[in-house]
Design a protein around this motif. Structure first.
Motif, short mmCIF file in Angstrom:
data_model
loop_
_atom_site.label_atom_id
_atom_site.label_comp_id
_atom_site.label_asym_id
_atom_site.label_seq_id
_atom_site.Cartn_x
_atom_site.Cartn_y
_atom_site.Cartn_z
N ALA A 192 44.42 35.43 16.78
CA ALA A 192 45.56 36.25 16.36
C ALA A 192 46.85 35.85 17.05
CB ALA A 192 45.26 37.72 16.64
N GLY A 193 46.76 34.92 17.99
CA GLY A 193 47.95 34.50 18.72
C GLY A 193 48.30 35.45 19.85
N ASP A 194 47.41 36.38 20.16
CA ASP A 194 47.64 37.31 21.26
C ASP A 194 47.35 36.63 22.59
OD1 ASP A 194 48.14 39.23 19.32
OD2 ASP A 194 46.11 40.04 19.40
N ASP A 195 47.80 37.26 23.64
CA ASP A 195 47.53 36.75 24.98
C ASP A 195 46.09 37.08 25.35
OD1 ASP A 195 47.47 35.95 27.60
OD2 ASP A 195 49.07 37.29 28.27
N PRO A 196 45.21 36.09 25.51
CA PRO A 196 43.82 36.38 25.84
C PRO A 196 43.64 36.99 27.23
CG PRO A 196 44.20 34.02 25.84
CD PRO A 196 45.46 34.67 25.35
N ALA A 197 44.68 36.98 28.04
CA ALA A 197 44.57 37.56 29.37
C ALA A 197 44.38 39.07 29.31
CB ALA A 197 45.81 37.23 30.20
N ASP A 198 44.93 39.72 28.28
CA ASP A 198 44.82 41.18 28.18
C ASP A 198 43.38 41.65 28.07
OD1 ASP A 198 47.58 41.43 28.42
OD2 ASP A 198 47.90 41.43 26.26
N PRO A 199 42.61 41.18 27.07
CA PRO A 199 41.21 41.64 27.02
C PRO A 199 40.39 41.12 28.21
CG PRO A 199 41.62 40.03 25.28
CD PRO A 199 42.94 40.37 25.92
N LEU A 200 40.74 39.95 28.71
CA LEU A 200 40.01 39.40 29.85
C LEU A 200 40.19 40.26 31.09
CD1 LEU A 200 38.21 37.10 30.76
CD2 LEU A 200 40.25 35.78 31.30
N GLU A 201 41.39 40.77 31.29
CA GLU A 201 41.66 41.65 32.44
C GLU A 201 40.88 42.96 32.33
OE1 GLU A 201 45.91 41.98 32.64
OE2 GLU A 201 46.12 40.01 33.59
N ARG A 202 40.68 43.45 31.11
CA ARG A 202 39.91 44.68 30.93
C ARG A 202 38.42 44.42 31.11
NH1 ARG A 202 43.40 45.02 26.53
NH2 ARG A 202 41.72 44.55 25.09
N PHE A 203 37.96 43.26 30.69
CA PHE A 203 36.54 42.94 30.74
C PHE A 203 36.08 42.53 32.14
CE2 PHE A 203 33.29 39.60 30.57
CZ PHE A 203 32.23 40.34 30.08
N SER A 204 36.92 41.84 32.87
CA SER A 204 36.52 41.25 34.16
C SER A 204 35.91 42.24 35.14
CB SER A 204 37.71 40.53 34.80
OG SER A 204 38.08 39.44 34.00
N PRO A 205 36.51 43.41 35.38
CA PRO A 205 35.89 44.34 36.34
C PRO A 205 34.49 44.80 35.92
CG PRO A 205 38.14 45.02 35.86
CD PRO A 205 37.79 43.91 34.91
N VAL A 206 34.30 45.01 34.62
CA VAL A 206 33.00 45.43 34.12
C VAL A 206 31.99 44.30 34.31
CG1 VAL A 206 31.72 46.16 32.07
CG2 VAL A 206 34.05 46.99 32.46
N PHE A 207 32.39 43.10 33.99
CA PHE A 207 31.51 41.94 34.12
C PHE A 207 31.12 41.71 35.58
CE2 PHE A 207 31.06 37.31 34.78
CZ PHE A 207 29.88 37.14 34.07
N LEU A 208 32.08 41.82 36.48
CA LEU A 208 31.78 41.63 37.90
C LEU A 208 30.79 42.67 38.41
CD1 LEU A 208 35.29 40.64 39.28
CD2 LEU A 208 33.26 39.18 39.06
N GLU A 209 30.90 43.88 37.91
CA GLU A 209 29.95 44.92 38.31
C GLU A 209 28.54 44.57 37.82
OE1 GLU A 209 28.14 48.06 39.99
OE2 GLU A 209 30.18 47.43 40.36
N VAL A 210 28.45 44.02 36.62
CA VAL A 210 27.14 43.64 36.08
C VAL A 210 26.50 42.54 36.92
CG1 VAL A 210 25.98 42.51 34.13
CG2 VAL A 210 27.64 44.34 33.71
N ILE A 211 27.26 41.53 37.29
CA ILE A 211 26.66 40.40 37.99
C ILE A 211 26.60 40.56 39.51
CG2 ILE A 211 27.22 38.77 36.16
CD1 ILE A 211 29.46 37.68 38.01
N LEU A 212 27.38 41.48 40.06
CA LEU A 212 27.40 41.65 41.50
C LEU A 212 26.94 43.03 41.98
CD1 LEU A 212 30.82 39.92 42.26
CD2 LEU A 212 28.54 38.92 42.44
N GLY A 213 26.73 43.95 41.05
CA GLY A 213 26.36 45.32 41.40
C GLY A 213 24.95 45.42 41.94
N GLU A 214 24.54 46.63 42.26
CA GLU A 214 23.23 46.89 42.85
C GLU A 214 22.08 46.43 41.96
OE1 GLU A 214 22.46 50.77 44.41
OE2 GLU A 214 24.51 50.96 45.14
#
Length: 71
Positions: free
Chosen positions: A46-68
Motif C-alpha cells: 500500500a506504500g505505507d511505512d512498514p515501521a508502524d505495524p512492526l512497532e506494534r508487533f515487536s513487543p508482542v513477538f518479544l514476549e512470545v520468544i523471551l517470556g516465561e
C-alpha cells in the motif's frame, strides 16, 4: 536448526523432516509471525511505512520468544 536440535535432544534430520526449514519451525513456534508478515507485506504494497505495524508487533513477538513460556 542444529542448535535447536541439540537443545531438544533430537536429530537435525528429524527437525528438517518435521518442519522442512527454519521458516517452518519458526511458524510453528510463533504462529502470529505469519499474521505479522501479512500485515507488513500489506503495508509495503500500500506504500505505507512498514515501521508502524512492526512497532506494534515487536513487543508482542518479544514476549512470545523471551517470556516465561518460551522454549
Amino acid at each position: 536448526m542444529l542448535a535447536v536440535a541439540k537443545l531438544a535432544k533430537a536429530s537435525n534430520e528429524i527437525l528438517y523432516r518435521l518442519y522442512d526449514d527454519k521458516c517452518g519451525l519458526f511458524e510453528v513456534m510463533a504462529p502470529d509471525s505469519v499474521a505479522a508478515k501479512t500485515v507488513l507485506e500489506q503495508a509495503i504494497a500500500a506504500g505505507d511505512d512498514p515501521a508502524d505495524p512492526l512497532e506494534r508487533f515487536s513487543p508482542v513477538f518479544l514476549e512470545v520468544i523471551l517470556g516465561e513460556r518460551a522454549i
